[in-house]
Design a protein around this motif. Sequence first.
Motif, PDB file in Angstrom:
ATOM      1  N   VAL A   1      30.001  21.919  84.245  1.00 41.22           N
ATOM      2  CA  VAL A   1      29.828  21.762  85.684  1.00 41.22           C
ATOM      3  C   VAL A   1      30.712  22.764  86.410  1.00 41.22           C
ATOM      4  CG1 VAL A   1      30.106  20.218  87.661  1.00 41.22           C
ATOM      5  CG2 VAL A   1      29.199  19.331  85.505  1.00 41.22           C
ATOM      6  N   LYS A   2      31.976  22.853  85.961  1.00 42.21           N
ATOM      7  CA  LYS A   2      32.929  23.783  86.560  1.00 42.21           C
ATOM      8  C   LYS A   2      33.458  24.719  85.491  1.00 42.21           C
ATOM      9  CE  LYS A   2      34.437  20.780  90.347  1.00 42.21           C
ATOM     10  NZ  LYS A   2      33.949  21.666  91.408  1.00 42.21           N
ATOM     11  N   SER A   3      33.951  25.877  85.923  1.00 37.41           N
ATOM     12  CA  SER A   3      34.425  26.869  84.968  1.00 37.41           C
ATOM     13  C   SER A   3      35.697  26.420  84.261  1.00 37.41           C
ATOM     14  CB  SER A   3      34.667  28.208  85.671  1.00 37.41           C
ATOM     15  OG  SER A   3      35.541  28.041  86.768  1.00 37.41           O
ATOM     16  N   LYS A   4      36.509  25.609  84.933  1.00 35.82           N
ATOM     17  CA  LYS A   4      37.714  25.089  84.309  1.00 35.82           C
ATOM     18  C   LYS A   4      37.358  23.870  83.473  1.00 35.82           C
ATOM     19  CE  LYS A   4      41.005  26.703  87.798  1.00 35.82           C
ATOM     20  NZ  LYS A   4      42.059  26.308  88.770  1.00 35.82           N
ATOM     21  N   ASP A   5      37.961  23.805  82.305  1.00 39.56           N
ATOM     22  CA  ASP A   5      37.661  22.692  81.413  1.00 39.56           C
ATOM     23  C   ASP A   5      38.055  21.376  82.052  1.00 39.56           C
ATOM     24  OD1 ASP A   5      38.629  24.549  78.454  1.00 39.56           O
ATOM     25  OD2 ASP A   5      36.667  24.298  79.400  1.00 39.56           O
ATOM     26  N   ASN A   6      37.179  20.414  81.883  1.00 40.07           N
ATOM     27  CA  ASN A   6      37.431  19.065  82.399  1.00 40.07           C
ATOM     28  C   ASN A   6      36.795  18.089  81.421  1.00 40.07           C
ATOM     29  OD1 ASN A   6      37.566  16.612  83.688  1.00 40.07           O
ATOM     30  ND2 ASN A   6      36.943  17.400  85.676  1.00 40.07           N
ATOM     31  N   GLU A   7      37.640  17.313  80.761  1.00 38.42           N
ATOM     32  CA  GLU A   7      37.145  16.439  79.706  1.00 38.42           C
ATOM     33  C   GLU A   7      36.132  15.425  80.221  1.00 38.42           C
ATOM     34  OE1 GLU A   7      40.473  14.692  77.822  1.00 38.42           O
ATOM     35  OE2 GLU A   7      41.212  16.565  76.946  1.00 38.42           O
ATOM     36  N   GLU A   8      36.190  15.093  81.494  1.00 38.33           N
ATOM     37  CA  GLU A   8      35.313  14.066  82.028  1.00 38.33           C
ATOM     38  C   GLU A   8      34.183  14.649  82.883  1.00 38.33           C
ATOM     39  OE1 GLU A   8      37.744  11.307  84.110  1.00 38.33           O
ATOM     40  OE2 GLU A   8      38.675  10.507  82.305  1.00 38.33           O
TER      41      GLU A   8
END
Length: 626
Positions: A155-162
């Motif tokens: 969804v976003k370029s930065k990793d987000n576990e959720e």
Amino acid sequence: MEPPIRMEAPICLIENTANGKLVVNSEAIRFLSGINQPVVVVAIVGMYRTGKSYLMNKLAGAQKGFNLGATIQAETKGIWMWCVPHPLKKNHTLVLLDTEGLGDVEKGDGKNDIWIFTLALLLSSAMVYNSKGTIDQDAVDKLKFVGELTEIIKVKSKDNEEEEQKFSRHFPIFIWAVRDFHLSLQIEGGQVSADGYLENALKLKQPEMSPRNMAYNNPRICLQMYFGNRKCFVFDFPTTNKEFLQRLEEVPDDELNKNFVDQCKEFCDYIWKNADTKRVNETVIVTGHRLGELAKIYTEAVSSSKFACMEDAALSLAEMENKAAVQEATQHYEDKMKTVGFPTETLDDFMTLSSQYEDEARKIFLKRSFNDKDQQFLREYMENIQKKKEEFSVMNEAKSREVCQALIKKHSADFDKALKEGAYHTQGGHAKFKDGLKAIEKKYNMQSGKGVKAEEVLQKFIKSQQSSEIIIIQEDNALNQKQKEEEEENARKKIVAMEEELQKLQETQQEQKMEEERDNVEKTFNQLMQKMEEDKKILNEALEQVKRQKERNQQLFMDQGLPRHANMYREQIKEIQEEQKEQSGPAWYKPIVDTFKDVVVAVIPGLLVKGGTVLKETISKKYFNN
């Protein structure tokens, strides 16, 4: 109004090449680039030889189109596209995407399947999963790609576990089409709908943490989490006639199973009514042109074994569209101003036309622009308009001077000749000189079409005659000394009076210009905020829909006795409620207002008056005073 778009036949949008790479077809992109209407994109995926193409032809309102094939070999390679006028949504184009069958043994590459599945998912506003028989474990296992989506979609370029919890905000509606369905829609002796049949098939097993049950539950959890808007259709056998099955596109409806025909109609009606316009970032409408750009962006990302980031795709699309918006709007203003006949009679005439064309240009920019971070493209657009406006203003003034100087030259020809010949250097010559000047001034003032520099050119001409007039006064023996002094004084006073009048005129014109700038800035701000308000409304509606979907899933898990999953949805619902709360207060619009004021200060510093702040009347008090 743009004419309806219809392809005579489908064309390949994304080609699956012999070396296993996915390549966008330039011909399809060229076709899409000509579609400025919003698009509703329906993609169909599923195992090969399951009759996907037949349903897509029905959605197109055609008997033939996508190749059905009649052998055990998969026919569709890559993703094929068919654009037709939407049957229900006026001024919309229905884009149908028929995908290569999953599980084709001839491909020998499982990655290819998930690439096709992912692209269909990312490009569509409604996704149909086509399968045969029943929704059993085998059917769900064939949707194993769903569990792998977090590895290929971000969804976003930065990793987000959720971040996978936010997939449902961006993913299309999910429609499971079960073909050749031969069972009764009953569960534990009770009649259920096709939707109830699907939801029952997605129930989890307990204990949920056992390895066997985890493998069973995982694809079901993903389907429920990623696709909050789910629908199911079951279809009877179309016919028992094997020959008919092999040429189904040629068989009229009245020779097919009536239940099957009715089910196809119900399926098409549902999609036509419920498949939304494709959007990015939940608010930005996708046109055919934008869809083509998204296809290129996503195909490049997927084919290069990178993850497909929806945020990055939206940013790339926004940059392209915003640049195009600036160029298109600026060009429109310039083209319109070139049609103006210079010089305009008055400054007001010039500003009226300029403002009219600026209004049109602004609408063009705001309609096409989106995700304008820090309003950098709005600033570029405003700077371009200011520059062009100044260029045309200078052009208008120059043309006015040219016309006025030609008139002065025409009407003063006899006067100049008499002056050179010394006709006024005689007794009573000054009176004749003044009469000559008045005659020139009268003829000049009677002439229309002189433009904004009429007073300035006249004043310069009269002032240029002052030295000659003083000499003539001194040589005029009809005047005594006192009269000569009075006439000299009157001549000088006339020049001063004309200069003062011209100064006042220039100040008035400058104030007119600034007032017009304030008006244009206010229009820009109000239309910008109107657009932001509309986007906020769309976002809130989308959030409300996602919240309802998550509340439904929360209740389903509670009913199944799965509190851990129910609590997960409870937390997601709280996050959405917090976002909705932010959207209802000053937090959403204050950055927009502050940035806009900075843009105005940079582009039109002349509006920095009254205590060194941008005039409050320039910006709507609804936002300014908060």
